[in-house]
Scaffold this motif. Sequence first.
Motif, PDB file in Angstrom:
ATOM      1  N   GLN A 100       0.839  -1.196   0.000  1.00 42.93           N
ATOM      2  CA  GLN A 100       0.000   0.000   0.000  1.00 42.93           C
ATOM      3  C   GLN A 100       0.874   1.246   0.000  1.00 42.93           C
ATOM      4  O   GLN A 100       1.623   1.492   0.951  1.00 42.93           O
ATOM      5  N   VAL A 101       0.772   2.029  -1.048  1.00 43.84           N
ATOM      6  CA  VAL A 101       1.561   3.252  -1.161  1.00 43.84           C
ATOM      7  C   VAL A 101       0.923   4.348  -0.313  1.00 43.84           C
ATOM      8  O   VAL A 101      -0.270   4.624  -0.418  1.00 43.84           O
ATOM      9  N   THR A 102       1.729   4.981   0.526  1.00 47.84           N
ATOM     10  CA  THR A 102       1.235   6.071   1.364  1.00 47.84           C
ATOM     11  C   THR A 102       1.730   7.435   0.908  1.00 47.84           C
ATOM     12  O   THR A 102       1.115   8.455   1.214  1.00 47.84           O
ATOM     13  N   ALA A 103       2.851   7.459   0.183  1.00 44.50           N
ATOM     14  CA  ALA A 103       3.382   8.743  -0.278  1.00 44.50           C
ATOM     15  C   ALA A 103       4.359   8.524  -1.423  1.00 44.50           C
ATOM     16  O   ALA A 103       5.002   7.475  -1.517  1.00 44.50           O
ATOM     17  N   ALA A 104       4.449   9.525  -2.292  1.00 42.88           N
ATOM     18  CA  ALA A 104       5.431   9.523  -3.383  1.00 42.88           C
ATOM     19  C   ALA A 104       6.084  10.899  -3.418  1.00 42.88           C
ATOM     20  O   ALA A 104       5.381  11.920  -3.437  1.00 42.88           O
ATOM     21  N   THR A 105       7.414  10.932  -3.421  1.00 42.17           N
ATOM     22  CA  THR A 105       8.152  12.182  -3.301  1.00 42.17           C
ATOM     23  C   THR A 105       9.188  12.306  -4.418  1.00 42.17           C
ATOM     24  O   THR A 105       9.961  11.365  -4.639  1.00 42.17           O
ATOM     25  N   PRO A 106       9.229  13.427  -5.125  1.00 43.26           N
ATOM     26  CA  PRO A 106      10.258  13.626  -6.159  1.00 43.26           C
ATOM     27  C   PRO A 106      11.650  13.711  -5.544  1.00 43.26           C
ATOM     28  O   PRO A 106      11.840  14.325  -4.490  1.00 43.26           O
ATOM     29  N   LEU A 107      12.615  13.135  -6.227  1.00 43.30           N
ATOM     30  CA  LEU A 107      14.008  13.184  -5.799  1.00 43.30           C
ATOM     31  C   LEU A 107      14.862  14.021  -6.739  1.00 43.30           C
ATOM     32  O   LEU A 107      16.040  14.241  -6.477  1.00 43.30           O
ATOM     33  N   GLY A 108      14.275  14.456  -7.870  1.00 43.67           N
ATOM     34  CA  GLY A 108      15.021  15.204  -8.866  1.00 43.67           C
ATOM     35  C   GLY A 108      15.489  14.308  -9.989  1.00 43.67           C
ATOM     36  O   GLY A 108      15.689  13.101  -9.812  1.00 43.67           O
ATOM     37  N   GLY A 109      15.642  14.900 -11.161  1.00 45.67           N
ATOM     38  CA  GLY A 109      16.099  14.135 -12.307  1.00 45.67           C
ATOM     39  C   GLY A 109      15.115  13.088 -12.770  1.00 45.67           C
ATOM     40  O   GLY A 109      15.506  12.111 -13.420  1.00 45.67           O
ATOM     41  N   GLY A 110      13.830  13.241 -12.439  1.00 43.02           N
ATOM     42  CA  GLY A 110      12.809  12.274 -12.831  1.00 43.02           C
ATOM     43  C   GLY A 110      12.665  11.106 -11.886  1.00 43.02           C
ATOM     44  O   GLY A 110      11.758  10.282 -12.053  1.00 43.02           O
ATOM     45  N   ARG A 111      13.532  11.000 -10.892  1.00 45.80           N
ATOM     46  CA  ARG A 111      13.467   9.888  -9.929  1.00 45.80           C
ATOM     47  C   ARG A 111      12.496  10.231  -8.805  1.00 45.80           C
ATOM     48  O   ARG A 111      12.270  11.396  -8.485  1.00 45.80           O
ATOM     49  N   HIS A 112      11.932   9.168  -8.182  1.00 48.16           N
ATOM     50  CA  HIS A 112      10.980   9.352  -7.094  1.00 48.16           C
ATOM     51  C   HIS A 112      11.223   8.341  -5.980  1.00 48.16           C
ATOM     52  O   HIS A 112      11.739   7.249  -6.224  1.00 48.16           O
ATOM     53  N   GLU A 113      10.810   8.740  -4.798  1.00 43.74           N
ATOM     54  CA  GLU A 113      10.799   7.835  -3.636  1.00 43.74           C
ATOM     55  C   GLU A 113       9.359   7.481  -3.320  1.00 43.74           C
ATOM     56  O   GLU A 113       8.480   8.345  -3.306  1.00 43.74           O
ATOM     57  N   VAL A 114       9.109   6.214  -3.101  1.00 45.17           N
ATOM     58  CA  VAL A 114       7.760   5.722  -2.797  1.00 45.17           C
ATOM     59  C   VAL A 114       7.789   5.041  -1.434  1.00 45.17           C
ATOM     60  O   VAL A 114       8.639   4.164  -1.184  1.00 45.17           O
ATOM     61  N   ARG A 115       6.886   5.434  -0.572  1.00 48.68           N
ATOM     62  CA  ARG A 115       6.806   4.854   0.766  1.00 48.68           C
ATOM     63  C   ARG A 115       5.579   3.967   0.879  1.00 48.68           C
ATOM     64  O   ARG A 115       4.491   4.328   0.416  1.00 48.68           O
ATOM     65  N   LEU A 116       5.760   2.829   1.534  1.00 44.14           N
ATOM     66  CA  LEU A 116       4.675   1.868   1.735  1.00 44.14           C
ATOM     67  C   LEU A 116       4.201   1.899   3.178  1.00 44.14           C
ATOM     68  O   LEU A 116       4.923   2.351   4.084  1.00 44.14           O
ATOM     69  N   ALA A 117       2.989   1.378   3.402  1.00 48.92           N
ATOM     70  CA  ALA A 117       2.389   1.396   4.737  1.00 48.92           C
ATOM     71  C   ALA A 117       3.191   0.583   5.742  1.00 48.92           C
ATOM     72  O   ALA A 117       3.140   0.860   6.950  1.00 48.92           O
ATOM     73  N   ASP A 118       3.933  -0.413   5.286  1.00 47.90           N
ATOM     74  CA  ASP A 118       4.715  -1.236   6.224  1.00 47.90           C
ATOM     75  C   ASP A 118       6.080  -0.632   6.541  1.00 47.90           C
ATOM     76  O   ASP A 118       6.909  -1.252   7.202  1.00 47.90           O
TER      77      ASP A 118
END
Length: 437
Positions: A124-142
């Motif tokens: 379950q994705v709780t958040a998605a955050t840009p890291l720059g250069g088109g990359r992203h960080e995705v956080r899960l509920a666990d």
Amino acid sequence: MPEHHPLLVVGAGLGGLTLARVLALHGVGCTVLDRDADRDARSQGGMLDLHEDTAQAALREAGLYEGFRRLVQPGGEATRVLDRHATVHHADDAEGGRPEVHRAALRDLLLDALPAGTVRWGAQVTAATPLGGGRHEVRLADGTTLTTDLLVGADGAWSRVRPLVSDAAPAYTGVSFVEADLTDADRRHPRAAALVGSGLLFALDQGKGLLAHREPGARLHTYVALRCPAELLDSLGLADRAAARRRVLAHFDGWDEGLRSLLADGDGPLVARPVHALPVTANRAPACTPTSPCAAPPSCWTPSASPTGPPPAAGCSPTSTAGTRACAPSSPTATARSSPVPSTPCPSATAGSALPASPCSATPPTSCPRSPGRAPTSPCSTAPNSPRLCWPVRRTPSAPSPRTRRPSSPAASAPPASRPRAWSCASARTRPGGWRR
């Protein structure tokens, strides 16, 4: 250390799975994240009609068209429109190029076609955050953190990815559904089965509706459509099935008993589904169309490259692109009527030139041909031989959520004809939830 995935798709619905399948055919791997514990964690909804130029085209690209054809519900495109007395106003058993298939069966077809391990369940994705250069960080509920070079949001109306590109948020439309099922309907509920037939039933009256669809295995799936505050669903007490049915049926006092039986005789629990919608542009005019046997030609213009300029001729609206035109009803009291959809776009024209005959005109001929299998682009007739029922409505800022595919106003009453700006239609070729604008 975060896990890195070159390509992440959030959402194992039909859109996300189709993308994953097409990528796999081209040798591109991806990981699909889904919050469900496994593929069978919950019901996947009801029937879908798949259009030739969209869903069917995607399945061809995915190499799954023949598999899809084997899942088609025989007779599923048949449509009946009734009033509260069960009087039939429209019946159409024709095949129109939009075959019906159960969502769960289509999802299984897509899942089975993916490489093992493509879908990561319980993610379950709780958040998605840009890291720059088109990359992203995705956080899960666990607590897991993932990084990716390319992030695709396919997680529906309540997407965790959409806020990266839009501040749009779903809002309650004022319409809610209560769903029920009748199993082994041909044997146990013959009257209801006869009313529904082989496909789809619309029973619409008094600003509300009873809709039903035949599903595989002689199952009838019923949608009760009510225009109501969202809080009403909380007051129904759905945990007490018998009491909840009585409360919902009270909204249909005086309706035909056969129609009421679609809810009264239902098996299993009732499911409440308030319809939420994302905002859409409110000022789009219906697109111009070439010759239609149900219209007379209005006068139109071709705008300049800028949306500013002289006011358009009666019955027309400017657009922001040079060489294009948009039409509106040429009279504020335009009468609802039927029109087939043309197969070719409007030809270009110079400023001040007349359009070909267009469904934006106020004067229809004395009769309109039936047009099975096509979505309306203009006002439609309520005559019994018409494939669609429409009425003039004022434009609203919301539309049905793509995830639920439910109608934004399935049982709307016709507002005053002095303010038409758009056309709200019940297409004879559309599943419950296919009310078109």
